[in-house]
Scaffold this motif. Sequence first.
Motif: not given
Length: 317
Positions: A120-121, A125, A219-226, A228
């Motif tokens: 998923s990482f 990306a 941020g990028v982490w929030a876009q991914y984890w929370r 997407t």
Amino acid sequence: MSVHADTATPGPPAPTPATPGAPASSRPSARRRRLTPGRFGVHAFLMAVSLGFLAPLLLAAYASLRPYDETAERGYFSLPDRLSFDYYRQAFTDSGMTKYFVNTLLIAVPGVLLALFLASFVAFAVARLRMRGSIVLLMLFTAGNLLPQQVIITPLYVLFNRIPLPYWMSDSMTMYDSYWAVVAVQVGFQMGFCVFVLANFMRTLPIEILEAAIVDGAGVWAQYWRITLPLCRPALAALGTLQFTWMYNDFLWALVFISDGDKLPVTSALNNLRGQFFTDYNLLAAGSIIVALPTIIVFLLLQRHFIAGLTLGSSKG
């Protein structure tokens, strides 16, 4: 001046005639499809194919309930005198399946979680971040699925014997003869397929959701984890079901990289049911049914998400 209201009970509203431009699903005639010869042939073909796939499983289940002497005398396609679950109890106790089930879970569960997490990482990306070479990176991960796994058994065997591990991670002090070797191989070979599926699924998500999150300061982490990752739940469930089935049923890598018999997965427990001079195939069938039960349970638990993940993207709108 008084107004006299009509006291008659109003009847049910008249059905609204179908609008010519309305979709077919909203028309009453589309709800009841006539059974044409073509549709009957398609359903008959699908039922035949389904029975063809289920026939070995049904025959194994039927044989596991009968004594071997009876099937040896009359054949497997004869009517039974009695049915019992004695073989299941014997298969579970004689093969020591409890220990092997735990070994399999120690390989399959971390392998599935790591494969989905790392894939998923990469998929995020490739699909969502504006980075150069994302298409080439996706092609490389996809091309990894085309490599036959068996061609690198010898290099991996030599490599794992030279990678040191502390004693609390491996009693052999190397990666060989440990669960880490099997998990690493499973994750490495399944990453390509997971990245390919998740990247294509993430591309179908509305980009406006991430744009709104960026405006709110995510941020990028929030876009991914929370944002997407929760939207990818059906795809993750479908992939998780497939990955667990593949890793659970695999025996090649454990046979190559594990030399201690007490660490082997549950598929090796079936070998304990084979005698030196005689094999009771009804007992072996009962053991095979027991080994297959966890994958069936996982599919039943994730069936709704699995089907949703398979059908996503089949229609638009």
